[in-house]
Structures are given as structure tokens and as C-alpha cells.
Design an enzyme around this catalytic site. Structure first.
Site, PDB file in Angstrom:
ATOM      1  N   THR A 179       0.815  -1.216   0.000  1.00  0.00           N
ATOM      2  CA  THR A 179       0.000   0.000   0.000  1.00  0.00           C
ATOM      3  C   THR A 179       0.843   1.258   0.000  1.00  0.00           C
ATOM      4  OG1 THR A 179      -1.673  -1.212   1.288  1.00  0.00           O
ATOM      5  CG2 THR A 179      -1.868   1.185   1.205  1.00  0.00           C
ATOM      6  N   GLN A 214      -5.270  -2.478  -2.540  1.00  0.00           N
ATOM      7  CA  GLN A 214      -5.183  -1.099  -2.096  1.00  0.00           C
ATOM      8  C   GLN A 214      -4.566  -0.251  -3.202  1.00  0.00           C
ATOM      9  OE1 GLN A 214      -4.012  -3.777  -0.528  1.00  0.00           O
ATOM     10  NE2 GLN A 214      -4.506  -3.750   1.655  1.00  0.00           N
ATOM     11  N   GLN A 236     -10.219   1.679  -2.834  1.00  0.00           N
ATOM     12  CA  GLN A 236      -9.708   1.269  -1.532  1.00  0.00           C
ATOM     13  C   GLN A 236      -8.463   2.068  -1.171  1.00  0.00           C
ATOM     14  OE1 GLN A 236      -9.111  -2.956  -1.074  1.00  0.00           O
ATOM     15  NE2 GLN A 236      -8.238  -2.776   0.965  1.00  0.00           N
ATOM     16  N   ASP A 237      -8.489   2.711   0.019  1.00  0.00           N
ATOM     17  CA  ASP A 237      -7.338   3.467   0.534  1.00  0.00           C
ATOM     18  C   ASP A 237      -6.978   4.642  -0.372  1.00  0.00           C
ATOM     19  OD1 ASP A 237      -7.404   1.531   2.432  1.00  0.00           O
ATOM     20  OD2 ASP A 237      -5.481   0.632   1.964  1.00  0.00           O
ATOM     21  N   ASP A 258     -11.950   2.233   3.704  1.00  0.00           N
ATOM     22  CA  ASP A 258     -10.949   3.007   4.467  1.00  0.00           C
ATOM     23  C   ASP A 258     -10.354   4.119   3.595  1.00  0.00           C
ATOM     24  OD1 ASP A 258     -11.395   1.064   6.424  1.00  0.00           O
ATOM     25  OD2 ASP A 258      -9.686  -0.134   5.788  1.00  0.00           O
ATOM     26  N   ARG A 314     -13.097   2.997  11.650  1.00  0.00           N
ATOM     27  CA  ARG A 314     -12.791   1.747  12.346  1.00  0.00           C
ATOM     28  C   ARG A 314     -11.372   1.810  12.879  1.00  0.00           C
ATOM     29  NH1 ARG A 314     -11.879  -3.343   8.336  1.00  0.00           N
ATOM     30  NH2 ARG A 314     -10.752  -2.346   6.629  1.00  0.00           N
ATOM     31  N   TRP A 316      -8.139   1.032  13.150  1.00  0.00           N
ATOM     32  CA  TRP A 316      -6.900   0.444  12.648  1.00  0.00           C
ATOM     33  C   TRP A 316      -5.836   0.478  13.738  1.00  0.00           C
ATOM     34  CZ3 TRP A 316      -3.397   2.862   8.280  1.00  0.00           C
ATOM     35  CH2 TRP A 316      -2.402   1.929   7.939  1.00  0.00           C
TER      36      TRP A 316
END
Length: 396
Positions: A179, A214, A236-237, A258, A314, A316
Site C-alpha cells: 500500500t 489497495q 480502496q485506501d 478506508d 474503524r 486500525w
């Protein structure tokens, strides 16, 4: 012998300089760290607390964590939490460069060429004007090129920087990117500014059950970075708010899983957060992992819309921290609001809060018991530029 003595003398001078710099950078935080370390020194659920007069008493772990949370809320209002030394306001441009992807009206045809042409460790701001067009390049602003402004010269949607890396792609060294290395634009330098630009990762959205997809549009790791009127597009990300103090004003951020994540100390103001989810996903994943870290996300006067079902955040990080204030929330927000990432222990250590939010997704009645609805006094430290020491370095 004389040469040896000179070498020892030089080594001592260098060591003294290193110690001085280190002490300066710590900027008085040793006392706070030492006190917190003393409080945390325990081998059971009963913890020894140091009182104001030096006396010791027992305190339950739950009570300690709650006290630490409230101390952090108060501490954030003191402006003594700089992530680095006091920033210098250097806003007056020293020079201008022009980039035009078509090569007709610019000094360069790629943004990376313009960045590479700049001198290192300059303390003078350079504005790189970017003409409308799609710039397909993987752009990196290295740590030794501070005070760069990337300025789109047309509408935000007309000045696009795009790439399509994902975490599972293999780099030239045979290793997967991960990522961290997927971002279309990477900012490692401090005092960076971007205006009226679209940052995009064009990788396809991950399918159900897929892994290592990601795909970040931006990773910002440089301290004192500002984004005004920018778009961040991905799935994603999307936005890796990695570390440092950051300010986002009038931005549009789109993604699914996220899509704002990292360990930055960041203020998002008047921005639109749009989910393109199909299932249960999360808007933020803030990764603060220690009570000593000065990081967290604050969203003020923002708007949350989109599709799917969305958690506000959330956990992490074990000590993850996110606050929403005066923010409109569409009906995509799940009633619980927040997710502990499958670890109920984090419910005692995260700090998730809301203040005067509104809309069909903002009903506080269904929220998890371990989140907070802030009072006026509790919310104050999160609402203004002081949250990121912004009066030191933000010049709009």
C-alpha cells in the site's frame, strides 16, 4: 597523535550538536512522556497513579484510560502539540514554472520534470502552474524539496494527475509494491501546497473477497501540507494521510474501503466525503497506536454521501482518534457509527466523537456506547486551525 586528538575533538563537537538538536526537537515533551510512562507502569488491572503532590494511589485501568482521553481533549486545545518545530510562514513565491502536457505553453511537459529541476533544501517557495490536461505520471515530491506549490490553472476537474498502481503489483526489484508505494502522488517534503488539482488512482475497484488491491491516489508524509479545492479519486485506501500535520479545505474525497487512512494529525474543513461502496465499509481508518502519539482526524463542516453502508471509522490503531463536527451525514451511515476492527479491547482506548452533526445518518441514539457526543467545551479544540497548529504555517 595530534590528528587523533583533533578527530576526537571533532567527534565530541558533533555529538554535542546532535544532543542539542534532539533536545530542541523534543520541545519540552519529555515531561509529558515521563509522566505518562509512570502512569502506565503497571503489571495488573490496578495501576499506580502519581498525584499532584507526589503521592501514589490505586486507579482502575478503565478509569485511567477515560482520564487519559479527557486529558488529551484538553491538551489538544493548548497548541503545545506541534508534530515538529514551529513552522515558518513562507508563502511569497520566489519563482514560477509552467507545465503543459501538450508542450505548447510550458517549460516542461511533465510535473515530475519541473520538480526535478528545483534546487534541494531551498527555503523559497516555487509555484508550479499546471495547465489543463491529464498527466499520466507517478509523481514524487522528495523530502529535500520543501516549499513547493502545485497550482492547477483551470477547473479542478481539468487538471488531472493519474496512475494505476495496486498493492499486489510487482516492482522492478521483484517485490510487491504494498500500500505504501501505490500512490499516484507521494509527498515527503514539508510545506507543500496543492490547489485545484485532481489526484486519481485509476485501478479498478476491488471485487468481493479480493486481496492486496489497495490503490492510493495520494500519500502525504510531509509535515505542514495544505490541499485546497482538490479532488482525491480512487476506491480502496484513496487518501493515505500518513503522518505530519495536514489541512484540507474545500476538497472532494471519494472511495470505498478506508478511503481516508493513516496516522496524520489532520483537519478536514468544508469537504465532501463520498463513498462508492457496495457493502459494509469504513470511511476512516486512523492508525494511532500509542497514547504518546499526537495524531487524529477532525472533520468540520463536511458532508458524507454515497452508496453502500458506511462506518464513520474503524480502529486500525489501538488508540485511533476521529472527530466529526457540524457534518452532514447521509443515510448510508450505519446506526452504530463506529467499528472496533474486531477487537473489543480497542473500545476502551479509541476516541471517536461527534458534535452537532446532522442528517439522516447522524442520529446519536444508535451509536456504540464507547463513542462520544461532545459538549461545547469538549469540542472546541477540534474545530479550528489550532488543532493542527495551523496559525503557524497555513496561509490561505
Amino acid at each position: 597523535m595530534a590528528m587523533y586528538m583533533k578527530f576526537v575533538q571533532s567527534l565530541c563537537i558533533l555529538l554535542a550538536m546532535m544532543i542539542a538538536v534532539t533536545v530542541g526537537l523534543l520541545n519540552g515533551h519529555f515531561a509529558m512522556w515521563f509522566a505518562q510512562a509512570a502512569i502506565m507502569n503497571s503489571t495488573s488491572s490496578r495501576i499506580r497513579r502519581i498525584g499532584g503532590n507526589g503521592e501514589l494511589s490505586d486507579i482502575g485501568e478503565d478509569e485511567l484510560i477515560e482520564q487519559q482521553m479527557m486529558q488529551w481533549v484538553e491538551y489538544m486545545g493548548t497548541r503545545n502539540h506541534s508534530a515538529s518545530q514551529v513552522a515558518n510562514k513562507v508563502f511569497m513565491p520566489f519563482s514560477f514554472l509552467v507545465v503543459d502536457t501538450n508542450g505548447g505553453n510550458g517549460h516542461f511537459t511533465s510535473i515530475q520534470q519541473a520538480v526535478d529541476s528545483l534546487e534541494v533544501l531551498s527555503a523559497r517557495r516555487v509555484i508550479i502552474l499546471i495547465n489543463p490536461g491529464t498527466y499520466r505520471e507517478k509523481l514524487k515530491i522528495p523530502w529535500n524539496k520543501p516549499y513547493i506549490t502545485l497550482q492547477g490553472t483551470g477547473a479542478t476537474s481539468l487538471c488531472v494527475i493519474e496512475w494505476d498502481d495496486t498493492a499486489d503489483k510487482v516492482a522492478s526489484d521483484g517485490q510487491r509494491l504494498g500500500t505504501f508505494n501505490t500512490a499516484t502522488v507521494t509527498i515527503d517534503a514539508p510545506y507543500f501546497v496543492a490547489r485545484n488539482l485532481t489526484f486519481k488512482n485509476t485501478a479498478s475497484p476491488p471485487t468481493s473477497g479480493s486481496r492486496n488491491k489497495q490503490a492510493s491516489a495520494v500519500r502525504v508524509s510531509g509535515d505542514a501540507s495544505t490541499f485546497v479545492g482538490c479532488q482525491f479519486l480512487g476506491s480502496q485506501d484513496t487518501l493515505y494521510d500518513h503522518k505530519g500535520r495536514h489541512f484540507f479545505q474545500d476538497c472532494y474525497i471519494e472511495g470505498s474501503v478506508d478511503f481516508i487512512f493513516g496516522d496524520g494529525l489532520s483537519l478536514y474543513r468544508n469537504s465532501h466525503l463520498h463513498a462508492v461502496s457496495a457493502n459494509y465499509e469504513a470511511l476512516t481508518a486512523q492508525s494511532r497506536s500509542s497514547p504518546l502519539e499526537q495524531s487524529g482526524f477532525s472533520f468540520v463542516n463536511c458532508k458524507v454521501t454515497g452508496s453502500g453502508l458506511l462506518y464513520l471509522g474503524r480502529a486500525w490503531g489501538t488508540f485511533s482518534r476521529v472527530v466529526y463536527a457540524y457534518t452532514y451525514m447521509d443515510n448510508i451511515i450505519v446506526p452504530e457509527g463506529w467499528n472496533d476492527w474486531g477487537d473489543s479491547n480497542r473500545e476502551r482506548t479509541v476516541y471517536y466523537a461527534e458534535y452537532k452533526c446532522y442528517g439522516p445518518g447522524a442520529n446519536p441514539q444508535g451509536r456504540v456506547a464507547w463513542s462520544h457526543q461532545l459538549s461545547d467545551q469538549e469540542a472546541q479544540p477540534f474545530l479550528g486551525l489550532n488543532f493542527v497548529d495551523g496559525y503557524e504555517w497555513i496561509g490561505l
